[in-house]
Design an enzyme around this catalytic site. Structure first.
Site, PDB file in Angstrom:
ATOM      1  N   LYS A 122       0.835  -1.207   0.000  1.00  0.00           N
ATOM      2  CA  LYS A 122       0.000   0.000   0.000  1.00  0.00           C
ATOM      3  C   LYS A 122       0.868   1.256   0.000  1.00  0.00           C
ATOM      4  CE  LYS A 122      -1.530   1.799   3.930  1.00  0.00           C
ATOM      5  NZ  LYS A 122      -1.324   3.226   4.173  1.00  0.00           N
ATOM      6  N   ASN A 123       1.845   1.290   0.925  1.00  0.00           N
ATOM      7  CA  ASN A 123       2.621   2.526   1.084  1.00  0.00           C
ATOM      8  C   ASN A 123       3.435   2.854  -0.157  1.00  0.00           C
ATOM      9  OD1 ASN A 123       1.553   2.854   3.573  1.00  0.00           O
ATOM     10  ND2 ASN A 123       3.417   2.388   4.728  1.00  0.00           N
ATOM     11  N   CYS A 158      -4.281   8.782   9.595  1.00  0.00           N
ATOM     12  CA  CYS A 158      -4.418   8.152  10.909  1.00  0.00           C
ATOM     13  C   CYS A 158      -4.097   9.138  12.024  1.00  0.00           C
ATOM     14  CB  CYS A 158      -3.445   6.983  11.022  1.00  0.00           C
ATOM     15  SG  CYS A 158      -3.934   5.538  10.126  1.00  0.00           S
ATOM     16  N   ARG A 177       2.168  14.401  13.301  1.00  0.00           N
ATOM     17  CA  ARG A 177       2.500  14.163  11.896  1.00  0.00           C
ATOM     18  C   ARG A 177       2.493  15.428  11.048  1.00  0.00           C
ATOM     19  NH1 ARG A 177      -0.096   8.660   9.785  1.00  0.00           N
ATOM     20  NH2 ARG A 177       1.855   8.465   8.709  1.00  0.00           N
ATOM     21  N   ASP A 223       4.857   0.179  11.950  1.00  0.00           N
ATOM     22  CA  ASP A 223       3.595  -0.349  11.411  1.00  0.00           C
ATOM     23  C   ASP A 223       3.328  -1.797  11.824  1.00  0.00           C
ATOM     24  OD1 ASP A 223       3.067   2.057  10.250  1.00  0.00           O
ATOM     25  OD2 ASP A 223       3.477   1.431   8.191  1.00  0.00           O
ATOM     26  N   ARG A 247      -8.800   0.291   4.696  1.00  0.00           N
ATOM     27  CA  ARG A 247      -7.851   1.240   4.111  1.00  0.00           C
ATOM     28  C   ARG A 247      -6.551   0.539   3.725  1.00  0.00           C
ATOM     29  NH1 ARG A 247      -6.160   5.781   7.693  1.00  0.00           N
ATOM     30  NH2 ARG A 247      -4.709   5.823   5.959  1.00  0.00           N
TER      31      ARG A 247
HETATM   32  C1  UD1 Z   1       5.088   6.462   6.384  1.00  0.00           C
HETATM   33  C2  UD1 Z   1       4.090   5.359   6.217  1.00  0.00           C
HETATM   34  C3  UD1 Z   1       3.545   4.908   7.567  1.00  0.00           C
HETATM   35  C4  UD1 Z   1       4.699   4.563   8.505  1.00  0.00           C
HETATM   36  C5  UD1 Z   1       5.728   5.683   8.569  1.00  0.00           C
HETATM   37  C6  UD1 Z   1       6.969   5.327   9.357  1.00  0.00           C
HETATM   38  C7  UD1 Z   1       3.073   5.822   4.065  1.00  0.00           C
HETATM   39  C8  UD1 Z   1       1.844   6.164   3.337  1.00  0.00           C
HETATM   40  N1  UD1 Z   1       2.990   5.806   5.405  1.00  0.00           N
HETATM   41  O1  UD1 Z   1       4.400   7.562   6.971  1.00  0.00           O
HETATM   42  O2  UD1 Z   1       2.706   3.774   7.369  1.00  0.00           O
HETATM   43  O3  UD1 Z   1       4.184   4.352   9.801  1.00  0.00           O
HETATM   44  O4  UD1 Z   1       6.158   6.038   7.228  1.00  0.00           O
HETATM   45  O5  UD1 Z   1       7.543   4.188   8.860  1.00  0.00           O
HETATM   46  O6  UD1 Z   1       4.096   5.530   3.480  1.00  0.00           O
HETATM   47  N2  UD1 Z   1       7.750  14.084  10.631  1.00  0.00           N
HETATM   48  C9  UD1 Z   1       7.953  15.417  10.913  1.00  0.00           C
HETATM   49  N3  UD1 Z   1       7.831  16.326   9.885  1.00  0.00           N
HETATM   50  C10 UD1 Z   1       7.529  15.931   8.610  1.00  0.00           C
HETATM   51  C11 UD1 Z   1       7.345  14.572   8.343  1.00  0.00           C
HETATM   52  C12 UD1 Z   1       7.465  13.663   9.390  1.00  0.00           C
HETATM   53  O7  UD1 Z   1       8.218  15.805  12.046  1.00  0.00           O
HETATM   54  O8  UD1 Z   1       7.439  16.797   7.729  1.00  0.00           O
HETATM   55  C13 UD1 Z   1       7.869  13.099  11.736  1.00  0.00           C
HETATM   56  C14 UD1 Z   1       6.575  12.338  11.987  1.00  0.00           C
HETATM   57  O9  UD1 Z   1       5.700  13.047  12.818  1.00  0.00           O
HETATM   58  C15 UD1 Z   1       7.095  11.055  12.604  1.00  0.00           C
HETATM   59  C16 UD1 Z   1       8.433  10.837  11.893  1.00  0.00           C
HETATM   60  O10 UD1 Z   1       8.776  12.101  11.317  1.00  0.00           O
HETATM   61  O11 UD1 Z   1       7.324  11.239  13.981  1.00  0.00           O
HETATM   62  C17 UD1 Z   1       8.447   9.795  10.817  1.00  0.00           C
HETATM   63  O12 UD1 Z   1       7.350  10.010   9.953  1.00  0.00           O
HETATM   64  P1  UD1 Z   1       7.423   9.655   8.404  1.00  0.00           P
HETATM   65  O13 UD1 Z   1       8.538   8.702   8.157  1.00  0.00           O
HETATM   66  O14 UD1 Z   1       7.398  10.911   7.627  1.00  0.00           O
HETATM   67  O15 UD1 Z   1       6.057   8.884   8.199  1.00  0.00           O
HETATM   68  P2  UD1 Z   1       5.049   9.008   6.978  1.00  0.00           P
HETATM   69  O16 UD1 Z   1       5.833   9.189   5.716  1.00  0.00           O
HETATM   70  O17 UD1 Z   1       3.983   9.952   7.297  1.00  0.00           O
END
Ligand code: UD1
Length: 421
Positions: free
Chosen positions: A22-23, A117, A122, A308, A400
């Protein structure tokens, strides 16, 4: 609203076909906006999230067509308007990733800030900082990001991410492939989905090197073309069913089509817990006959233990012998499954980002509520290990992210049905 009823206690045995990730699929779909050609994705999971994103791409002007054999063709010959409205973005955070491609191709974009979620704040600051490093001008207005590229288009730049982010790494790649000159991304996420996206972008004519390592180098190109690409297998779905197989003694499941190398941290934890993990001809076989033992885990960016799979592993530890310490280091609010697992009889105490699970508990079926995507499937795993009937409500979260979950589990002997209220 649908719910799932599980009668627990039966070991899972048989074979489960693993779907595309999915991701990964969501970012590959966003990549389709970078070209006038058609991107044809095979092994596409059919999920609520991919459907939501398909609707957004169609709104932006793409032809989105499901084809036989789990294929999806996306043809964005022209972008009608680079505007992604709140109603289409709020359902799923990954929709925000259309911002980079729209900006790279059209020079401007207006995209709603994302939903998704409820697992912590985030933010998207890292995404926006990366786009700014490529020359974008960004303003926030009434819940929207309004981004403009310089008149000559985005330009290559250097981005050093202050923390590892999957989404921001991918977003930077999605914009930099069409920027002028070289982009260097440092402290990148190394998840297999990043390499999948780079592979697809390169098949479309991009020049991305180093995806899967901490430093990614991209030479911008003037245009990309259509391509055919097969989505990488879903390592989270694989891990989820592997944990489910270990949850009841006698479980023996072959995860067909799984990529064994993508789940090293989980295999180590499962083996320590007493399960057997072997590579099988076309995937991975997970079985358990002896007792389950407590294992400590810390979630971490890839190749560490995936956040995850944290909820699912916690359900397993509830029925394991001894105390397990589970530390969540990625998201600050990702223990919402704890009260629900406790309703089933699990003994869990949370202190900050640490949960102590004391087992073995005798789980007893009860009505529970799904709170987010991965948490809901941990309730399914606990239900499979519990005595009696567990009813999981609010399963739109499951839909989802998990394709044909009841079908895949019941084919392995689980008593699980979907009921409409
Ligand atoms: C993706 C995955 C999700 C998984 C996560 C971590 C998808 C669709 N989702 O989410 O299933 O749980 O990776 O493996 O691919 N952060 C910031 N600022 C930002 C972006 C992120 O502070 O601009 C923080 C987040 O709050 C979190 C951490 O960075 O604490 C990691 O998040 P991130 O790796 O970005 O997760 P997603 O890409 O949202």
């Amino acid at each position: 609203m649908d719910r799932i009823r599980i009668r627990g206690g039966r070991p899972l045995t048989g074979r489960i076909e693993i779907s595309g990730a999915k991701n990964s699929a969501l970012k590959l779909m966003a990549a389709s906006l970078l070209t006038e050609g058609a991107l044809v994705l095979s092994r596409m999971p059919r999920l609520a999230d991919t459907r939501f994103l398909g609707q957004l791409l169609a709104h932006l002007g793409a032809g989105v067509e499901e084809q036989d054999g789990a294929k999806l063709s996306i043809h964005a010959a022209a972008i009608t308007d680079p505007f992604a409205p709140y109603d289409l973005v709020r359902k799923m955070r990954a929709s925000f990733n259309v911002l980079g491609p729209l900006l790279a191709r059209e020079g401007r974009a207006k995209v709603s800030l994302p939903g998704g979620c409820a697992i912590g704040a985030r933010p998207v600051n890292l995404h926006l900082e990366a786009l700014e490093a490529l020359g974008a001008q960004i303003e926030l207005e009434e819940g929207y990001v309004i981004a403009k590229a310089p008149s000559g288009g985005l330009t290559g730049g250097r981005v050093t991410f202050p923390m590892v982010s999957v989404g921001a790494t991918e977003h930077a790649m999605l914009a930099a492939v069409l920027a002028k000159g070289e982009t260097v991304l440092e402290n990148c996420a190394r998840e297999p989905e990043i390499a999948d996206l780079a592979g697809c972008l390169n098949a479309m004519g991009a020049q991305v090197e180093g995806a899967g390592d901490a430093v990614i180098r991209i030479q911008g190109v003037d245009r990309l073309h259509g391509a055919d690409w097969t989505v990488t297998p879903d390592r989270i779905e694989t891990g989820t069913y592997a944990i489910a197989a270990a949850a009841v003694a006698g479980g023996d499941v072959t995860l067909a089509g799984a990529e064994a190398g993508h789940n090293g941290a989980l295999w180590r934890a499962l083996e320590k817990a007493g399960a057997k993990v072997e590579t099988a001809g076309d995937g991975v076989r997970v079985s358990r006959s002896g007792a389950l033992k407590a294992v400590d885990i810390d979630t971490a960016p890839y190749p560490g233990f995936p956040t995850d799979l944290q909820a699912q592993f916690m359900a397993l530890m509830a029925v394991a012998e001894g105390a397990s310490i589970i530390r969540e280091t990625i998201f600050e609010n990702r223990f919402m499954h704890v009260p629900e697992l406790s309703r089933l009889g699990a003994k869990i105490q949370v202190h900050g980002n640490e949960a102590v699970v004391r087992g073995p508990a005798t789980l007893k079926g009860a009505p529970v509520m799904a709170t987010d995507l991965r948490a809901s499937v941990s309730l399914v795993i606990a239900g499979l290990a519990a005595e009696g009937d567990t009813i999981v409500n609010r399963i739109y979260h499951l839909d989802r992210g998990f394709e044909r979950l009841e079908e895949k589990l019941s084919a392995c002997g689980a008593e699980i049905i979907r009921e409409s209220e």
